[in-house]
Design a protein around this motif. Structure first.
Motif, PDB file in Angstrom:
ATOM      1  N   UNK A  11     -32.535 132.715 -62.966  1.00  0.00           N
ATOM      2  CA  UNK A  11     -31.846 132.682 -64.265  1.00  0.00           C
ATOM      3  C   UNK A  11     -31.041 133.931 -64.606  1.00  0.00           C
ATOM      4  N   UNK A  12     -30.439 134.539 -63.611  1.00  0.00           N
ATOM      5  CA  UNK A  12     -29.474 135.607 -63.857  1.00  0.00           C
ATOM      6  C   UNK A  12     -28.084 135.070 -63.532  1.00  0.00           C
ATOM      7  N   UNK A  13     -27.032 135.623 -64.173  1.00  0.00           N
ATOM      8  CA  UNK A  13     -25.690 135.112 -63.872  1.00  0.00           C
ATOM      9  C   UNK A  13     -25.258 135.471 -62.447  1.00  0.00           C
ATOM     10  N   UNK A  14     -24.544 134.555 -61.794  1.00  0.00           N
ATOM     11  CA  UNK A  14     -24.018 134.864 -60.465  1.00  0.00           C
ATOM     12  C   UNK A  14     -22.854 135.838 -60.624  1.00  0.00           C
ATOM     13  N   UNK A  15     -22.617 136.659 -59.606  1.00  0.00           N
ATOM     14  CA  UNK A  15     -21.588 137.689 -59.700  1.00  0.00           C
ATOM     15  C   UNK A  15     -20.282 137.291 -59.044  1.00  0.00           C
ATOM     16  N   UNK A  16     -19.965 136.011 -59.044  1.00  0.00           N
ATOM     17  CA  UNK A  16     -18.747 135.516 -58.406  1.00  0.00           C
ATOM     18  C   UNK A  16     -18.378 134.184 -59.034  1.00  0.00           C
ATOM     19  N   UNK A  17     -17.225 133.663 -58.668  1.00  0.00           N
ATOM     20  CA  UNK A  17     -16.841 132.335 -59.147  1.00  0.00           C
ATOM     21  C   UNK A  17     -17.888 131.321 -58.691  1.00  0.00           C
ATOM     22  N   UNK A  18     -18.337 130.437 -59.581  1.00  0.00           N
ATOM     23  CA  UNK A  18     -19.452 129.559 -59.220  1.00  0.00           C
ATOM     24  C   UNK A  18     -19.091 128.507 -58.173  1.00  0.00           C
ATOM     25  N   UNK A  19     -20.102 128.108 -57.414  1.00  0.00           N
ATOM     26  CA  UNK A  19     -20.007 126.960 -56.523  1.00  0.00           C
ATOM     27  C   UNK A  19     -19.944 125.705 -57.392  1.00  0.00           C
ATOM     28  N   UNK A  20     -19.018 124.815 -57.077  1.00  0.00           N
ATOM     29  CA  UNK A  20     -18.882 123.567 -57.841  1.00  0.00           C
ATOM     30  C   UNK A  20     -19.199 122.384 -56.939  1.00  0.00           C
ATOM     31  N   UNK A  33     -18.713 116.335 -53.164  1.00  0.00           N
ATOM     32  CA  UNK A  33     -17.647 117.277 -52.830  1.00  0.00           C
ATOM     33  C   UNK A  33     -18.053 118.670 -53.290  1.00  0.00           C
ATOM     34  N   UNK A  34     -17.929 119.630 -52.382  1.00  0.00           N
ATOM     35  CA  UNK A  34     -18.242 121.023 -52.682  1.00  0.00           C
ATOM     36  C   UNK A  34     -16.953 121.827 -52.685  1.00  0.00           C
ATOM     37  N   UNK A  57     -30.929 125.850 -44.053  1.00  0.00           N
ATOM     38  CA  UNK A  57     -31.127 126.643 -45.274  1.00  0.00           C
ATOM     39  C   UNK A  57     -31.161 128.151 -44.992  1.00  0.00           C
ATOM     40  N   UNK A  58     -31.237 128.548 -43.732  1.00  0.00           N
ATOM     41  CA  UNK A  58     -31.199 129.974 -43.393  1.00  0.00           C
ATOM     42  C   UNK A  58     -29.767 130.502 -43.297  1.00  0.00           C
ATOM     43  N   UNK A  59     -28.772 129.635 -43.547  1.00  0.00           N
ATOM     44  CA  UNK A  59     -27.367 130.011 -43.412  1.00  0.00           C
ATOM     45  C   UNK A  59     -26.670 129.899 -44.772  1.00  0.00           C
ATOM     46  N   UNK A  60     -25.340 129.850 -44.777  1.00  0.00           N
ATOM     47  CA  UNK A  60     -24.583 129.663 -46.014  1.00  0.00           C
ATOM     48  C   UNK A  60     -24.481 128.164 -46.285  1.00  0.00           C
ATOM     49  N   UNK A  61     -25.009 127.720 -47.406  1.00  0.00           N
ATOM     50  CA  UNK A  61     -25.034 126.290 -47.707  1.00  0.00           C
ATOM     51  C   UNK A  61     -24.878 126.013 -49.200  1.00  0.00           C
ATOM     52  N   UNK A  62     -24.471 124.777 -49.494  1.00  0.00           N
ATOM     53  CA  UNK A  62     -24.585 124.195 -50.830  1.00  0.00           C
ATOM     54  C   UNK A  62     -25.472 122.966 -50.684  1.00  0.00           C
ATOM     55  N   UNK A  63     -26.376 122.764 -51.633  1.00  0.00           N
ATOM     56  CA  UNK A  63     -27.379 121.704 -51.511  1.00  0.00           C
ATOM     57  C   UNK A  63     -27.487 120.911 -52.802  1.00  0.00           C
ATOM     58  N   UNK A  64     -27.822 119.629 -52.663  1.00  0.00           N
ATOM     59  CA  UNK A  64     -28.207 118.817 -53.822  1.00  0.00           C
ATOM     60  C   UNK A  64     -29.452 118.019 -53.484  1.00  0.00           C
ATOM     61  N   UNK A  65     -30.320 117.892 -54.474  1.00  0.00           N
ATOM     62  CA  UNK A  65     -31.572 117.146 -54.359  1.00  0.00           C
ATOM     63  C   UNK A  65     -31.547 116.031 -55.397  1.00  0.00           C
ATOM     64  N   UNK A 114     -14.104 127.444 -49.495  1.00  0.00           N
ATOM     65  CA  UNK A 114     -14.316 126.297 -48.618  1.00  0.00           C
ATOM     66  C   UNK A 114     -14.453 125.032 -49.446  1.00  0.00           C
ATOM     67  N   UNK A 115     -14.056 123.937 -48.811  1.00  0.00           N
ATOM     68  CA  UNK A 115     -14.057 122.636 -49.476  1.00  0.00           C
ATOM     69  C   UNK A 115     -14.685 121.627 -48.514  1.00  0.00           C
ATOM     70  N   UNK A 116     -15.765 121.012 -48.945  1.00  0.00           N
ATOM     71  CA  UNK A 116     -16.449 120.039 -48.103  1.00  0.00           C
ATOM     72  C   UNK A 116     -16.620 118.716 -48.813  1.00  0.00           C
ATOM     73  N   UNK A 117     -16.594 117.636 -48.045  1.00  0.00           N
ATOM     74  CA  UNK A 117     -16.800 116.305 -48.622  1.00  0.00           C
ATOM     75  C   UNK A 117     -17.711 115.502 -47.715  1.00  0.00           C
ATOM     76  N   UNK A 118     -18.759 114.931 -48.313  1.00  0.00           N
ATOM     77  CA  UNK A 118     -19.713 114.112 -47.578  1.00  0.00           C
ATOM     78  C   UNK A 118     -19.893 112.785 -48.295  1.00  0.00           C
ATOM     79  N   UNK A 119     -20.194 111.751 -47.519  1.00  0.00           N
ATOM     80  CA  UNK A 119     -20.555 110.445 -48.083  1.00  0.00           C
ATOM     81  C   UNK A 119     -22.045 110.236 -47.863  1.00  0.00           C
ATOM     82  N   UNK A 120     -22.796 110.177 -48.955  1.00  0.00           N
ATOM     83  CA  UNK A 120     -24.250 110.009 -48.886  1.00  0.00           C
ATOM     84  C   UNK A 120     -24.562 108.518 -48.973  1.00  0.00           C
ATOM     85  N   UNK A 121     -24.976 107.880 -47.882  1.00  0.00           N
ATOM     86  CA  UNK A 121     -25.236 106.428 -47.907  1.00  0.00           C
ATOM     87  C   UNK A 121     -26.362 106.080 -48.881  1.00  0.00           C
ATOM     88  N   UNK A 122     -26.237 104.927 -49.524  1.00  0.00           N
ATOM     89  CA  UNK A 122     -27.254 104.515 -50.493  1.00  0.00           C
ATOM     90  C   UNK A 122     -28.629 104.404 -49.851  1.00  0.00           C
TER      91      UNK A 122
END
Length: 197
Positions: A11-20, A33-34, A57-65, A114-122
């Protein structure tokens, strides 16, 4: 539906433009889309782009649960700017049922973004999704940074605590119908039907 990761896991502010991270209807699934700053730290995982990579998860990643909070079944999706990905199905906190599932994922790095796009199957989604959280990780050693859409509140922290992205109690309400339409019904999943037996 777009989310910005503006805080660290504690709960501290990030020091860069946020990941979207943006979610939208896809063909047979949910588009994820990241749009994120590219730190290039740590170096790329030693696996081919476009393929699952264990321990991503030991590398540079964006994640959603995506969580069914009643029975704690959830989907974890990790996307890396170097092109690797990791999809896990979990039944209960940290209890992995399946991992390294295939994923349609494309990524491009342009300068400092960086810009990434994935299709998460139902079929990857457990039934009854009602909560979610998203995260971003980058950096090495003492410069390692863990960021969360819904972080652990400052008042809940205790000395010596380390980041744990499986703190399901901090996930927040989320409805696939808010993206797909109120009349949309989540398709049944053969993967979860099998896993639940």
């Amino acid at each position: 539906m777009e989310f910005s990761i503006e805080q660290t896991w504690d709960s501290l502010p990030v020091g860069h433009e946020p990941v979207k991270i943006c979610f939208s209807p896809g063909e047979g699934g949910l588009n994820m889309v990241v749009d994120a700053p590219f730190f290039g730290d740590p170096a790329a995982p030693p696996g081919p782009p476009g393929q699952p990579f264990p321990g991503l998860w030991d590398y540079e990643v964006a994640e959603s649960f995506f969580l069914n909070s009643t029975d704690e079944k959830y989907l974890e999706v990790e996307l890396c700017p170097h092109g690797q990905h990791l999809v896990l199905l979990l039944n209960g906190k940290h209890n992995v049922l399946m991992q390294q599932l295939p994923l349609s994922f494309s990524v491009a790095v342009s300068g400092v973004r960086w810009h990434g796009q994935a299709l998460l199957p139902w079929r990857y989604f457990p039934p009854g999704i009602d909560k979610m959280n998203s995260y971003a990780i980058h950096g090495s050693g003492a410069g390692r940074r863990y960021e969360a859409l819904y972080p652990v509140p400052r008042e809940d922290l205790h000395e010596g605590q380390s980041p744990d992205f499986h703190r399901l109690e901090y996930f927040q309400p989320f409805s696939l119908q808010s993206i797909m339409g109120e009349s949309w019904v989540q398709p049944e999943s053969d993967l979860w039907d099998t896993a639940s037996r």
